[in-house]
Design a protein around this motif. Structure first.
Motif, PDB file in Angstrom:
ATOM      1  N   ALA A  11      32.047  31.061  47.130  1.00 14.63           N
ATOM      2  CA  ALA A  11      32.219  29.606  47.024  1.00 14.63           C
ATOM      3  C   ALA A  11      33.294  29.232  46.008  1.00 14.63           C
ATOM      4  CB  ALA A  11      30.897  28.952  46.641  1.00 14.63           C
ATOM      5  N   VAL A  12      33.653  30.152  45.103  1.00 15.98           N
ATOM      6  CA  VAL A  12      34.594  29.799  44.042  1.00 15.98           C
ATOM      7  C   VAL A  12      35.825  30.701  43.970  1.00 15.98           C
ATOM      8  CG1 VAL A  12      32.852  28.682  42.605  1.00 15.98           C
ATOM      9  CG2 VAL A  12      33.307  31.125  42.320  1.00 15.98           C
ATOM     10  N   VAL A  13      35.834  31.806  44.702  1.00 12.24           N
ATOM     11  CA  VAL A  13      36.984  32.717  44.680  1.00 12.24           C
ATOM     12  C   VAL A  13      37.756  32.551  45.987  1.00 12.24           C
ATOM     13  CG1 VAL A  13      37.738  35.115  44.537  1.00 12.24           C
ATOM     14  CG2 VAL A  13      35.764  34.342  43.189  1.00 12.24           C
ATOM     15  N   PRO A  14      38.963  32.010  45.917  1.00  7.71           N
ATOM     16  CA  PRO A  14      39.747  31.812  47.139  1.00  7.71           C
ATOM     17  C   PRO A  14      40.010  33.143  47.852  1.00  7.71           C
ATOM     18  CG  PRO A  14      40.770  30.719  45.263  1.00  7.71           C
ATOM     19  CD  PRO A  14      39.667  31.572  44.724  1.00  7.71           C
ATOM     20  N   ASN A  15      39.975  33.115  49.155  1.00  2.00           N
ATOM     21  CA  ASN A  15      40.283  34.259  50.012  1.00  2.00           C
ATOM     22  C   ASN A  15      39.273  35.400  49.934  1.00  2.00           C
ATOM     23  OD1 ASN A  15      42.636  32.955  50.889  1.00  2.00           O
ATOM     24  ND2 ASN A  15      43.788  33.785  49.190  1.00  2.00           N
ATOM     25  N   LEU A  16      38.145  35.197  49.287  1.00  2.00           N
ATOM     26  CA  LEU A  16      37.091  36.208  49.276  1.00  2.00           C
ATOM     27  C   LEU A  16      36.225  35.975  50.505  1.00  2.00           C
ATOM     28  CD1 LEU A  16      35.847  38.553  47.687  1.00  2.00           C
ATOM     29  CD2 LEU A  16      34.457  36.883  46.464  1.00  2.00           C
ATOM     30  N   THR A  17      36.292  36.903  51.464  1.00  2.00           N
ATOM     31  CA  THR A  17      35.611  36.696  52.741  1.00  2.00           C
ATOM     32  C   THR A  17      34.262  37.387  52.814  1.00  2.00           C
ATOM     33  OG1 THR A  17      36.770  38.556  53.747  1.00  2.00           O
ATOM     34  CG2 THR A  17      37.768  36.368  53.980  1.00  2.00           C
ATOM     35  N   GLU A  18      34.087  38.458  52.058  1.00  2.00           N
ATOM     36  CA  GLU A  18      32.800  39.152  52.007  1.00  2.00           C
ATOM     37  C   GLU A  18      32.466  39.428  50.557  1.00  2.00           C
ATOM     38  OE1 GLU A  18      32.353  42.626  54.512  1.00  2.00           O
ATOM     39  OE2 GLU A  18      33.895  41.845  55.863  1.00  2.00           O
ATOM     40  N   ASN A  19      31.220  39.216  50.196  1.00  2.00           N
ATOM     41  CA  ASN A  19      30.776  39.464  48.835  1.00  2.00           C
ATOM     42  C   ASN A  19      29.295  39.827  48.881  1.00  2.00           C
ATOM     43  OD1 ASN A  19      31.086  39.257  45.865  1.00  2.00           O
ATOM     44  ND2 ASN A  19      29.532  37.694  46.118  1.00  2.00           N
ATOM     45  N   ASP A  20      29.004  41.089  48.679  1.00  2.00           N
ATOM     46  CA  ASP A  20      27.618  41.555  48.686  1.00  2.00           C
ATOM     47  C   ASP A  20      27.287  42.161  47.337  1.00  2.00           C
ATOM     48  OD1 ASP A  20      27.089  40.945  51.418  1.00  2.00           O
ATOM     49  OD2 ASP A  20      28.259  42.712  51.982  1.00  2.00           O
ATOM     50  N   VAL A  21      26.135  41.771  46.782  1.00  2.00           N
ATOM     51  CA  VAL A  21      25.647  42.374  45.550  1.00  2.00           C
ATOM     52  C   VAL A  21      24.945  43.671  45.944  1.00  2.00           C
ATOM     53  CG1 VAL A  21      24.178  42.103  43.528  1.00  2.00           C
ATOM     54  CG2 VAL A  21      25.381  40.109  44.475  1.00  2.00           C
ATOM     55  N   LEU A  22      25.560  44.809  45.616  1.00  2.00           N
ATOM     56  CA  LEU A  22      24.999  46.101  45.971  1.00  2.00           C
ATOM     57  C   LEU A  22      23.892  46.517  45.020  1.00  2.00           C
ATOM     58  CD1 LEU A  22      28.266  48.055  46.807  1.00  2.00           C
ATOM     59  CD2 LEU A  22      26.749  46.819  48.370  1.00  2.00           C
ATOM     60  N   MET A  23      24.107  46.231  43.716  1.00  2.00           N
ATOM     61  CA  MET A  23      23.130  46.663  42.736  1.00  2.00           C
ATOM     62  C   MET A  23      23.324  45.886  41.429  1.00  2.00           C
ATOM     63  SD  MET A  23      22.528  50.531  41.234  1.00  2.00           S
ATOM     64  CE  MET A  23      24.272  50.726  40.893  1.00  2.00           C
ATOM     65  N   PRO A  24      22.316  45.129  41.013  1.00  2.00           N
ATOM     66  CA  PRO A  24      22.391  44.525  39.683  1.00  2.00           C
ATOM     67  C   PRO A  24      22.325  45.644  38.632  1.00  2.00           C
ATOM     68  CG  PRO A  24      20.687  43.484  41.018  1.00  2.00           C
ATOM     69  CD  PRO A  24      21.136  44.709  41.753  1.00  2.00           C
ATOM     70  N   LEU A  25      23.065  45.496  37.571  1.00  2.00           N
ATOM     71  CA  LEU A  25      23.095  46.515  36.523  1.00  2.00           C
ATOM     72  C   LEU A  25      22.248  46.086  35.333  1.00  2.00           C
ATOM     73  CD1 LEU A  25      26.907  47.351  36.640  1.00  2.00           C
ATOM     74  CD2 LEU A  25      25.030  48.521  37.813  1.00  2.00           C
ATOM     75  N   GLU A  26      21.644  47.043  34.681  1.00  2.00           N
ATOM     76  CA  GLU A  26      20.787  46.739  33.527  1.00  2.00           C
ATOM     77  C   GLU A  26      21.552  46.087  32.391  1.00  2.00           C
ATOM     78  OE1 GLU A  26      18.442  50.033  32.223  1.00  2.00           O
ATOM     79  OE2 GLU A  26      17.825  50.550  34.258  1.00  2.00           O
ATOM     80  N   CYS A  27      22.844  46.368  32.296  1.00  2.00           N
ATOM     81  CA  CYS A  27      23.658  45.801  31.212  1.00  2.00           C
ATOM     82  C   CYS A  27      24.007  44.337  31.458  1.00  2.00           C
ATOM     83  CB  CYS A  27      24.923  46.631  31.026  1.00  2.00           C
ATOM     84  SG  CYS A  27      26.033  46.595  32.455  1.00  2.00           S
ATOM     85  N   GLY A  28      23.615  43.806  32.627  1.00  2.00           N
ATOM     86  CA  GLY A  28      23.880  42.399  32.910  1.00  2.00           C
ATOM     87  C   GLY A  28      24.935  42.159  33.954  1.00  2.00           C
ATOM     88  N   GLY A  29      25.640  43.167  34.398  1.00  2.00           N
ATOM     89  CA  GLY A  29      26.644  43.004  35.437  1.00  2.00           C
ATOM     90  C   GLY A  29      26.064  43.333  36.798  1.00  2.00           C
TER      91      GLY A  29
END
Length: 80
Positions: free
Chosen positions: A41-59
């Protein structure tokens, strides 16, 4: 245009570094950038975005595909 740096990463990946000036509170910008599931919704030209794995460090580990269109000899050429 803002400076952009691209580095090769393992497994045919790339690291892309860019900068932009934003007139907003740091906390508001950080909240948008770390809402990983809503980045299309906020990154132009980003057509696919899947969260594969949340990281313990916060990323998070993400799978992202961008799209670009160039005109070569007047014909649109699309890249993913």
């Amino acid at each position: 245009p803002p400076p952009v740096r691209i580095e090769e990463a393992p497994d045919n990946a790339r690291r892309i570094f860019a900068s932009v000036d934003i007139r907003a509170h740091v906390e508001d910008v950080w909240d948008v950038l770390t809402d990983y599931g809503a980045l299309t919704a906020v990154v132009p030209n980003l057509t696919e975005n899947d969260v594969l794995m949340p990281l313990e460090c916060g990323g998070a580990r993400l799978w992202q595909v961008g799209r670009s269109t160039w005109r070569i000899l007047g014909w649109p050429i699309h890249f993913k």
